[in-house]
Design a protein around this motif. Structure first.
Motif, PDB file in Angstrom:
ATOM      1  N   UNK A  55       0.825  -1.208   0.000  1.00 60.76           N
ATOM      2  CA  UNK A  55       0.000   0.000   0.000  1.00 60.76           C
ATOM      3  C   UNK A  55       0.857   1.254   0.000  1.00 60.76           C
ATOM      4  N   UNK A  56       1.923   1.250   0.785  1.00 65.18           N
ATOM      5  CA  UNK A  56       2.843   2.395   0.779  1.00 65.18           C
ATOM      6  C   UNK A  56       3.408   2.624  -0.622  1.00 65.18           C
ATOM      7  N   UNK A  57       3.796   1.557  -1.286  1.00 61.98           N
ATOM      8  CA  UNK A  57       4.322   1.682  -2.649  1.00 61.98           C
ATOM      9  C   UNK A  57       3.266   2.232  -3.602  1.00 61.98           C
ATOM     10  N   UNK A  58       2.039   1.790  -3.463  1.00 59.01           N
ATOM     11  CA  UNK A  58       0.953   2.289  -4.327  1.00 59.01           C
ATOM     12  C   UNK A  58       0.735   3.794  -4.150  1.00 59.01           C
ATOM     13  N   UNK A  59       0.926   4.286  -2.930  1.00 60.48           N
ATOM     14  CA  UNK A  59       0.612   5.679  -2.592  1.00 60.48           C
ATOM     15  C   UNK A  59       1.684   6.677  -3.025  1.00 60.48           C
ATOM     16  N   UNK A  60       2.795   6.202  -3.542  1.00 60.54           N
ATOM     17  CA  UNK A  60       3.908   7.090  -3.888  1.00 60.54           C
ATOM     18  C   UNK A  60       4.297   6.968  -5.352  1.00 60.54           C
ATOM     19  N   UNK A  61       4.859   8.039  -5.888  1.00 55.78           N
ATOM     20  CA  UNK A  61       5.270   8.090  -7.293  1.00 55.78           C
ATOM     21  C   UNK A  61       6.726   7.693  -7.490  1.00 55.78           C
ATOM     22  N   UNK A  62       7.545   7.980  -6.481  1.00 54.54           N
ATOM     23  CA  UNK A  62       8.972   7.678  -6.532  1.00 54.54           C
ATOM     24  C   UNK A  62       9.342   6.899  -5.281  1.00 54.54           C
ATOM     25  N   UNK A  63      10.186   5.891  -5.467  1.00 51.48           N
ATOM     26  CA  UNK A  63      10.669   5.073  -4.357  1.00 51.48           C
ATOM     27  C   UNK A  63      12.193   5.184  -4.315  1.00 51.48           C
ATOM     28  N   UNK A  64      12.720   5.567  -3.152  1.00 47.54           N
ATOM     29  CA  UNK A  64      14.158   5.632  -2.933  1.00 47.54           C
ATOM     30  C   UNK A  64      14.498   4.571  -1.897  1.00 47.54           C
ATOM     31  N   UNK A  65      15.380   3.661  -2.260  1.00 48.48           N
ATOM     32  CA  UNK A  65      15.865   2.659  -1.321  1.00 48.48           C
ATOM     33  C   UNK A  65      17.196   3.155  -0.774  1.00 48.48           C
ATOM     34  N   UNK A  66      17.218   3.448   0.524  1.00 48.12           N
ATOM     35  CA  UNK A  66      18.406   4.008   1.165  1.00 48.12           C
ATOM     36  C   UNK A  66      18.995   2.966   2.116  1.00 48.12           C
ATOM     37  N   UNK A  67      20.261   2.612   1.880  1.00 47.43           N
ATOM     38  CA  UNK A  67      20.874   1.571   2.702  1.00 47.43           C
ATOM     39  C   UNK A  67      22.402   1.636   2.613  1.00 47.43           C
ATOM     40  N   UNK A  68      23.078   1.090   3.638  1.00 49.66           N
ATOM     41  CA  UNK A  68      24.521   0.927   3.537  1.00 49.66           C
ATOM     42  C   UNK A  68      24.810  -0.352   2.752  1.00 49.66           C
ATOM     43  N   UNK A  69      25.841  -0.349   1.958  1.00 51.48           N
ATOM     44  CA  UNK A  69      26.226  -1.557   1.231  1.00 51.48           C
ATOM     45  C   UNK A  69      26.849  -2.524   2.241  1.00 51.48           C
ATOM     46  N   UNK A  70      26.279  -3.722   2.316  1.00 51.79           N
ATOM     47  CA  UNK A  70      26.772  -4.776   3.207  1.00 51.79           C
ATOM     48  C   UNK A  70      27.294  -5.917   2.350  1.00 51.79           C
ATOM     49  N   UNK A  71      28.560  -6.201   2.442  1.00 55.63           N
ATOM     50  CA  UNK A  71      29.154  -7.297   1.678  1.00 55.63           C
ATOM     51  C   UNK A  71      28.723  -7.236   0.223  1.00 55.63           C
ATOM     52  N   UNK A  72      28.855  -6.057  -0.360  1.00 54.67           N
ATOM     53  CA  UNK A  72      28.577  -5.817  -1.782  1.00 54.67           C
ATOM     54  C   UNK A  72      27.106  -6.005  -2.145  1.00 54.67           C
ATOM     55  N   UNK A  73      26.220  -5.853  -1.188  1.00 52.67           N
ATOM     56  CA  UNK A  73      24.802  -6.091  -1.438  1.00 52.67           C
ATOM     57  C   UNK A  73      23.948  -5.227  -0.510  1.00 52.67           C
ATOM     58  N   UNK A  74      22.666  -5.564  -0.460  1.00 55.79           N
ATOM     59  CA  UNK A  74      21.722  -4.870   0.410  1.00 55.79           C
ATOM     60  C   UNK A  74      21.801  -5.449   1.821  1.00 55.79           C
ATOM     61  N   UNK A  76      20.306  -7.270   5.264  1.00 56.15           N
ATOM     62  CA  UNK A  76      19.444  -8.452   5.379  1.00 56.15           C
ATOM     63  C   UNK A  76      17.942  -8.143   5.378  1.00 56.15           C
ATOM     64  N   UNK A  77      17.522  -7.108   6.086  1.00 57.30           N
ATOM     65  CA  UNK A  77      16.092  -6.810   6.126  1.00 57.30           C
ATOM     66  C   UNK A  77      15.588  -6.284   4.787  1.00 57.30           C
ATOM     67  N   UNK A  78      16.410  -5.554   4.058  1.00 63.82           N
ATOM     68  CA  UNK A  78      15.974  -5.093   2.738  1.00 63.82           C
ATOM     69  C   UNK A  78      15.798  -6.285   1.800  1.00 63.82           C
ATOM     70  N   UNK A  79      16.678  -7.270   1.876  1.00 62.38           N
ATOM     71  CA  UNK A  79      16.512  -8.486   1.068  1.00 62.38           C
ATOM     72  C   UNK A  79      15.229  -9.208   1.463  1.00 62.38           C
ATOM     73  N   UNK A  80      14.951  -9.317   2.754  1.00 64.41           N
ATOM     74  CA  UNK A  80      13.714  -9.953   3.218  1.00 64.41           C
ATOM     75  C   UNK A  80      12.494  -9.159   2.736  1.00 64.41           C
ATOM     76  N   UNK A  81      12.616  -7.836   2.714  1.00 66.32           N
ATOM     77  CA  UNK A  81      11.531  -6.971   2.219  1.00 66.32           C
ATOM     78  C   UNK A  81      11.268  -7.260   0.740  1.00 66.32           C
TER      79      UNK A  81
END
Length: 184
Positions: A55-74, A76-81
């Protein structure tokens, strides 16, 4: 004219001790039409409410994923998301029909512990940051989001100069406030 609504999904496991991510967030907290959504604060148990997130994604026009790079990736919780929220029928289809995300803009805001020189073919990482972020970019594009690139700050473990971090945060704010595309 409609106003662009931006959702900033923050996925930092220890935001209280972050310099880069916290500085970026401090710089955008007063912007209208921006929703900051901290995944680690919302889901400390990793039990993601997929319907709420969709629902949050539906309500917005732009999505910014903000995270620190962990072991060259996202993180853990962002991957689970990704796994819980970006599911067939909502975020992607196989029959060519539109997903709920089609046409929305998306970009990444990443903090990196190492220096820019580390992320080069001849550097310690042996690849560029863009190459390491390619799976995330592909995920967004597969979900029919209009991937815009990424904004980054390097050298976080080396304690970057406050002036450099402040300038980077000003650019981050400008990008979010104006809905411009990051340079990458």
């Amino acid at each position: 004219m409609t106003t662009n609504r931006t959702l900033v999904i923050v996925a930092h496991p220890n935001l209280a001790e972050s310099r880069g991510n916290a500085t970026w967030l401090a710089g955008i907290k007063d912007l209208d039409n921006v929703t900051v959504h901290d995944l680690y604060q919302t889901y400390p148990d990793f039990k993601i409410d997929a319907a709420r997130e969709q629902q949050l994604l539906r309500e917005h026009d732009t999505v910014v994923l903000q995270f620190p790079v962990y072991w060259y990736s996202v993180t853990p919780l962002l991957k689970a998301w990704f796994d819980a929220v970006l599911v067939h029928g909502f975020a992607f289809t196989f029959d060519g029909s539109a997903s709920a995300l089609q046409g929305k803009k998306a970009w990444l805001a990443v903090t990196v512990g190492s220096t820019l020189e580390t992320y080069a073919a001849e550097g310690l990482a042996r690849r560029t940051l863009e190459e390491y972020l390619a799976p995330v970019a592909q995920t967004l594009e597969f979900c029919q989001l209009d991937y815009q690139g990424f904004h980054s700050v390097y050298g976080m473990i080396f304690d970057p100069l406050d002036e450099d971090l402040v300038l980077n945060a000003k650019e981050y704010r400008r990008l979010i406030a104006t809905s411009e595309t990051p340079a990458g």
